[in-house]
Design an enzyme around this catalytic site. Structure first.
Site, short mmCIF file in Angstrom:
data_model
loop_
_atom_site.label_atom_id
_atom_site.label_comp_id
_atom_site.label_asym_id
_atom_site.label_seq_id
_atom_site.Cartn_x
_atom_site.Cartn_y
_atom_site.Cartn_z
N LYS A 26 0.83 -1.20 0.00
CA LYS A 26 0.00 0.00 0.00
C LYS A 26 0.87 1.26 0.00
CE LYS A 26 -0.71 0.25 5.07
NZ LYS A 26 -0.02 1.52 5.36
N ALA A 48 -2.98 5.20 13.27
CA ALA A 48 -2.95 5.56 11.85
C ALA A 48 -3.38 4.40 10.97
CB ALA A 48 -1.57 6.08 11.47
N CYS A 49 -2.43 3.58 10.53
CA CYS A 49 -2.72 2.57 9.51
C CYS A 49 -3.72 1.52 9.97
CB CYS A 49 -1.42 1.93 9.04
SG CYS A 49 -0.32 3.11 8.22
N VAL A 50 -3.62 1.09 11.22
CA VAL A 50 -4.59 0.11 11.73
C VAL A 50 -5.97 0.74 11.84
CG1 VAL A 50 -5.25 -1.25 13.76
CG2 VAL A 50 -2.90 -1.32 12.93
N THR A 104 -7.51 1.39 8.40
CA THR A 104 -7.91 0.13 7.78
C THR A 104 -9.22 -0.37 8.38
OG1 THR A 104 -5.63 -0.49 7.24
CG2 THR A 104 -7.23 -2.28 7.41
#
Length: 237
Positions: free
Chosen positions: A142, A174-176, A179
């Site tokens: 990603k 952030a990313c977790v 998602t």
């Protein structure tokens, strides 16, 4: 922060959560989305740049080595034993030069040091060898925080009739989180695996998991997820 500072922070957060939980419950939050019948494990950015020391993205090593990696090993074993799809997600850039007239970093480099994750250095973005993908598991690259944004993830999951995603990885803030939010928005039952989510900043995991559990996903333990995964095989039999 010292251990004493972290303990004090944890106590303050728990006190805040108790007060906030009462407010949320009174207003109808903290509902359960529940497990479905066709799960997949989505592991976000558990690659060397995040899991090992020495990188700007390195996360809390005590939690990484003591909880996240061991928890992931248990989950992966259960998924592999029960034929549950696994998607390993990582992040890297082909044009990491901030002065370039064109780059796949977009504008994110204006906020965080994503230029240090150069796709030419595979060791940085390779999934940690302790939880490395095996044959039949997919590694998704990603460019943004969410594993769904601009990727094939939703399409792959729908093509395989997945209705539930168990999300692990870093970072909680952030990313977790992104998602999980996008997963719910795309119609998947979202489960955040408590012990398998980390961050760099003290308190970030606890706060984000509390807030995520109130609005975007069910926060469940590794043991609960293991019981669910192993129960799927019994149900099929």
């Amino acid at each position: 922060m010292t251990e004493i500072d972290n303990a004090a922070l944890d106590r303050m957060l728990q006190q805040a959560f108790e007060t906030a939980s009462q407010l949320y419950k009174e207003r109808g939050f903290q509902r359960r989305v529940g497990f479905g019948s066709r799960p997949a494990l989505i592991s976000v950015d558990l690659a060397n740049a995040w899991t090992r020391p020495g990188n700007p993205f390195t996360c809390d090593q005590e939690k990484m080595n003591g909880e996240i990696i061991p928890g992931m090993q248990k989950l992966l074993a259960a998924c592999r034993a029960n034929g549950i799809p696994v998607v390993h997600v990582t992040t890297a850039y082909e044009i990491p030069d901030r002065t370039s007239a064109f780059t796949d970093m977009g504008l994110w480099h204006c906020k965080i040091p994503i230029e240090v994750v150069d796709i030419a250095n595979k060791d940085l973005w390779a999934i940690d060898s302790r939880i490395a993908p095996v044959h039949g598991e997919y590694t998704l690259l990603k460019k943004r925080a969410s594993a769904f944004h601009g990727t094939e993830l939703a399409g792959i999951l729908r093509a395989n009739d997945i209705d539930t995603i168990m999300v692990t990885g870093v970072t909680a803030c952030a990313c977790v989180r992104q998602t999980i939010c996008d997963g719910l928005a795309d119609g998947f039952r979202t489960i955040a695996v408590k012990e398998c989510i980390g961050d760099r900043v003290p308190g970030a995991v606890a706060w984000n998991l509390f807030d995520i559990d109130a609005k975007f996903a069910d926060v469940e333990t590794v043991d609960t997820c293991m019981t669910y995964l192993n129960g799927l095989q019994r149900a099929a039999a």
